[in-house]
Design a protein around this motif. Structure first.
Motif, PDB file in Angstrom:
ATOM      1  N   UNK A 396       0.828  -1.208   0.000  1.00  0.00           N
ATOM      2  CA  UNK A 396       0.000   0.000   0.000  1.00  0.00           C
ATOM      3  C   UNK A 396       0.861   1.256   0.000  1.00  0.00           C
ATOM      4  N   UNK A 397       1.940   1.245   0.778  1.00  0.00           N
ATOM      5  CA  UNK A 397       2.836   2.404   0.839  1.00  0.00           C
ATOM      6  C   UNK A 397       3.469   2.659  -0.528  1.00  0.00           C
ATOM      7  N   UNK A 398       3.948   1.605  -1.163  1.00  0.00           N
ATOM      8  CA  UNK A 398       4.594   1.752  -2.471  1.00  0.00           C
ATOM      9  C   UNK A 398       3.598   2.248  -3.519  1.00  0.00           C
ATOM     10  N   UNK A 399       2.372   1.727  -3.487  1.00  0.00           N
ATOM     11  CA  UNK A 399       1.353   2.189  -4.429  1.00  0.00           C
ATOM     12  C   UNK A 399       1.062   3.673  -4.249  1.00  0.00           C
ATOM     13  N   UNK A 400       0.921   4.113  -2.997  1.00  0.00           N
ATOM     14  CA  UNK A 400       0.641   5.529  -2.738  1.00  0.00           C
ATOM     15  C   UNK A 400       1.773   6.422  -3.230  1.00  0.00           C
ATOM     16  N   UNK A 401       3.009   5.997  -3.011  1.00  0.00           N
ATOM     17  CA  UNK A 401       4.140   6.796  -3.484  1.00  0.00           C
ATOM     18  C   UNK A 401       4.219   6.795  -5.015  1.00  0.00           C
ATOM     19  N   UNK A 402       3.916   5.655  -5.628  1.00  0.00           N
ATOM     20  CA  UNK A 402       3.935   5.592  -7.094  1.00  0.00           C
ATOM     21  C   UNK A 402       2.866   6.503  -7.686  1.00  0.00           C
ATOM     22  N   UNK A 403       1.676   6.503  -7.102  1.00  0.00           N
ATOM     23  CA  UNK A 403       0.615   7.395  -7.578  1.00  0.00           C
ATOM     24  C   UNK A 403       0.977   8.858  -7.332  1.00  0.00           C
ATOM     25  N   UNK A 404       1.625   9.132  -6.205  1.00  0.00           N
ATOM     26  CA  UNK A 404       2.062  10.498  -5.915  1.00  0.00           C
ATOM     27  C   UNK A 404       3.080  10.968  -6.941  1.00  0.00           C
ATOM     28  N   UNK A 405       4.000  10.076  -7.309  1.00  0.00           N
ATOM     29  CA  UNK A 405       4.990  10.416  -8.332  1.00  0.00           C
ATOM     30  C   UNK A 405       4.297  10.713  -9.659  1.00  0.00           C
TER      31      UNK A 405
END
Length: 565
Positions: A396-405
Motif C-alpha cells: 500500500x505504501x509503495x502504491x501511494x508513493x507511485x501514484x504520488x509520483x
C-alpha cells in the motif's frame, strides 16, 4: 520545442485522461513543461535509477516525488522555501492519492485480499489446493503452464489477475524450485496484456471511448467497438508476450538475468536471491493450520470462487448503475444477457470498488467457513484476517508513493514534454513504430498505461489519417498506441500492475523488474521489426503476425539456454 504543440498536447491530455484535469491544471502543466524542459524527467529517472541502485523502492519513490515537489515550489534560488514547500507539497500529493476514490479502492482491495489469503492459508486451503495442483503440475514446466493458463482465465481485470494467481501458485512453484522472478513475470505478462485485448474486460470501455472520440475528431463515425476488435491482430506486443511465455516454458529455455535466477532456484533451491526483499510478507501465506484441521481444497475454492463470481457480477451491476445514457441503457435492458450488454456494463464499472467489495465478501465467506467448521473461533479468524492486512502494508505504501509520483509528473508536464520533444514530421510507414516507442517511453516514465493512452490517442488518430487516410493504417496506428502503453507500463518499476505482480509472487520488486526487462524489451523489438514496420509498409497482418510468432519462437530456441528440471 514549439509552444503550440505543447499546449495542444496538454489540452488534449486534460480532455481524455481519466481524472479529467481542469483547463487551469492543463495550462499550468504546459507552462511547467516549457519552463523545465528535459528536467521534467528528473523525478521518474531519479526514482527508477535509485531503485535499481539501492533496491529500496520506498526510499527511491519518496526521493523521486520530493524532487518533483521541490521543482514545483522552487522560485528563483530560494532553496530553503522550496525544501519546506516541497515537503508540504509531497504530503499533499500522498493525501490526494489516498483521497482519490479509485486509488483508495485499489488500496482497500489489496488489503482485503491480503486478509483473504491469510484466512485461506490458516484454514489449510492453500496447502490443499497446492497439493491438488501438484498432482498435475509435477514438473517445473507443467506448473508454469498452470500459472499461464490461470492468468489467461482471469482475463477480465489485470488487478484481479495479479492478486489471485501468485498466492495460489506460489507454494507449487516454490516446491518445484521455480524462481519467484519467473512466477512474477508470468503473472505480470498475462495481466495487462490479456485484459487489454479481451473482448470483455474492465479496460474495454476506456479504450473504446478513446477510439470513438479520436474518430469523431476527424469527422468520422462508426462502430468504435468494431474498430477496437479490428486492432487486436495489430496488438503485436500483447500477442507475442503471451506466446513468449508459453514457448519459453515449453522449451524450458531462458536467457539473460532470468536464466541466472532459474539456475539459482533449480541448483541451489533458492527461489529468491540471498539479499532479496520480497514485496509481500511471508506471514500471510505461510500461516499453518492447527493440528486438528484437515486441509480441504474447498477451504480455498469457495472463498476464491466467491471472489471471482462476486467480481464478475459486481462488474455487471456496478456498470449497469453507472450508465447514464438512456439509449445505451435501453439497449442493455432489451437484451441484458447479450454479449453487447455485458461488454457495456463491464466497461462502465468501477473496477477498484467492485474488487474491494468482492474481496471483502470472500473474506466474510472464509471467516464463516472457519467458524462453522470449527477450524478456529471467530476472534482468531478476525485476528488472522488482520494479520493478512498487515502483510500488505508495504504494498500500500509503495502504491501511494507511485501514484504520488505520477501526480507530480502530471503537474510538471513530463508527458507533455515527451510528446513535444519526440513528435516530429515522419514518413507515414514509420508512424506506428514511432507511436509505439513514444507510448512506451511515456508509460515507462509515468507508470500508467491509461494516462499514456489518453495522451496519445487523440493525437495519433488525426495524424495517422492525415498521413495515410487508409482505414487499415489508422487502425494499425490505434493498435500501436494501445500496445505501446502496455509495454511501457509492463516494464516500469513505478507501475501499479508491476508492483502488484511482485507482491502476488512474493518477489523482490527490483529483481522482478530487472529480470522481466530483458524479456519485455526483446518482445517489443520483435513487435517493431516483424510487426509495426512491415505493417506500416503495407504488408498484411496475415503475414506479419505469423512471422512475428515464428521469430519469437526462434529467439527463445537459439538465444535461450536450457534450464533442466
Amino acid at each position: 520545442m514549439r509552444k503550440p504543440l505543447i499546449l495542444a498536447a496538454v489540452c488534449l491530455a486534460a480532455a481524455f485522461m481519466p481524472d479529467q484535469a481542469s483547463a487551469a491544471d492543463a495550462a499550468a502543466a504546459a507552462d511547467n513543461a516549457l519552463q523545465w524542459g528535459a528536467l521534467t524527467l528528473i523525478p521518474p529517472l531519479l526514482a527508477i535509477i535509485l531503485a535499481f541502485a539501492s533496491k529500496n523502492v520506498v526510499l527511491s519513490l519518496f526521493i523521486g516525488v520530493f524532487s518533483g515537489c521541490f521543482m514545483l515550489e522552487l522560485k528563483g534560488f530560494d532553496v530553503y522555501h522550496a525544501m519546506v514547500g516541497g515537503f508540504l507539497h509531497l504530503s499533499g500529493q500522498v493525501l490526494s492519492s489516498l483521497a482519490d476514490p479509485w486509488d483508495a479502492g485499489i488500496v482497500l482491495q489489496v488489503l482485503a485480499i491480503g486478509g483473504l489469503i491469510a484466512l485461506i492459508s490458516k484454514m489449510g486451503g492453500a496447502t490443499a489446493i497446492a497439493g491438488a495442483i501438484s498432482r498435475w503440475a509435477k514438473t517445473p514446466r507443467s506448473s508454469q503452464l498452470a500459472a499461464w493458463v490461470m492468468g489467461l482465465f482471469i482475463f477480465f481485470d489485470d488487478y484481479a489477475n495479479s492478486l489471485t494467481v501468485g498466492p495460489i501458485m506460489r507454494p507449487v512453484t516454490d516446491r518445484l524450485r521455480i524462481s519467484r522472478e519467473k512466477l512474477a513475470f508470468i503473472i505480470d505478462a498475462t495481466a495487462a496484456p490479456i485484459a487489454g485485448i479481451a473482448l470483455i474486460s474492465t479496460w474495454v470501455a476506456y479504450e473504446v471511448g478513446l477510439i470513438r472520440d479520436g474518430y469523431q475528431a476527424i469527422g468520422l463515425s462508426g462502430n468504435a467497438y468494431g474498430i477496437f476488435v479490428q486492432t487486436i491482430p495489430y496488438r503485436f506486443y500483447n500477442i507475442y508476450i503471451l506466446l513468449f511465455i508459453l514457448i519459453a516454458v515449453w522449451f524450458k529455455r531462458d536467457f539473460g538475468p532470468m536464466y541466472k535466477a532459474e539456475i539459482r532456484a533449480r541448483k541451489e533451491g533458492k527461489v529468491i536471491a540471498d539479499n532479496a526483499v520480497p514485496m509481500a510478507s511471508e506471514e500471510a501465506t505461510t500461516l499453518e493450520p492447527a493440528s486438528h484441521v484437515k486441509p480441504s481444497v474447498w477451504s480455498a475454492i469457495l472463498p476464491i470462487g466467491t471472489l471471482m463470481v462476486a467480481a464478475f457480477l459486481g462488474f455487471y451491476f456496478n456498470g449497469y448503475q453507472a450508465i447514464d445514457d438512456p439509449e445505451v441503457l435501453a439497449s442493455v435492458n432489451a437484451s441484458p444477457l447479450s454479449f453487447t450488454a455485458m461488454r457495456t456494463c463491464f466497461g462502465a464499472s468501477d473496477a477498484s470498488v467492485v474488487l474491494f467489495q468482492a474481496a471483502l465478501l470472500a473474506s466474510l465467506v472464509a471467516i464463516g467457513m472457519a467458524v462453522s467448521k470449527k477450524i478456529m473461533p471467530l476472534k482468531e479468524a478476525i485476528e488472522t484476517f488482520v494479520t493478512g492486512i498487515k502483510s500488505m502494508n508495504i504494498t500500500a505504501v509503495i502504491l501511494l508513493l507511485a501514484w504520488s509520483l505520477s501526480g507530480v509528473m502530471k503537474e510538471l508536464g513530463t508527458a507533455t514534454y515527451l510528446v513535444g520533444a519526440l513528435s516530429e514530421t515522419l514518413p507515414a510507414y514509420l508512424l506506428p513504430s514511432i507511436i509505439f516507442i513514444l507510448g512506451s517511453i511515456i508509460s515507462f516514465a509515468t507508470g500508467t498505461s491509461y494516462g499514456t493512452m489518453g495522451i496519445l490517442m487523440p493525437l495519433t488518430i488525426p495524424l495517422a489519417f492525415a498521413l495515410n487516410p487508409s482505414p487499415e493504417f489508422v487502425i494499425l496506428s490505434v493498435g500501436s498506441v494501445l500496445t505501446g502503453a502496455i509495454f511501457g507500463d509492463h516494464c516500469s518499476p513505478i507501475s501499479d500492475t508491476t508492483i502488484l505482480s511482485s507482491m502476488g509472487a512474493g518477489c523482490d520488486h527490483i529483481d522482478h523488474v530487472r529480470t522481466q526487462l530483458t524479456y519485455s524489451v526483446t518482445v517489443a523489438a520483435l513487435a517493431i521489426l516483424t510487426g509495426y514496420l512491415p505493417a506500416g509498409l503495407g504488408l498484411p497482418v496475415s503475414l506479419t503476425l505469423p512471422l512475428g510468432i515464428l521469430a519469437t519462437a526462434l529467439v527463445i530456441r537459439f538465444v535461450g539456454r536450457k534450464v533442466d528440471d
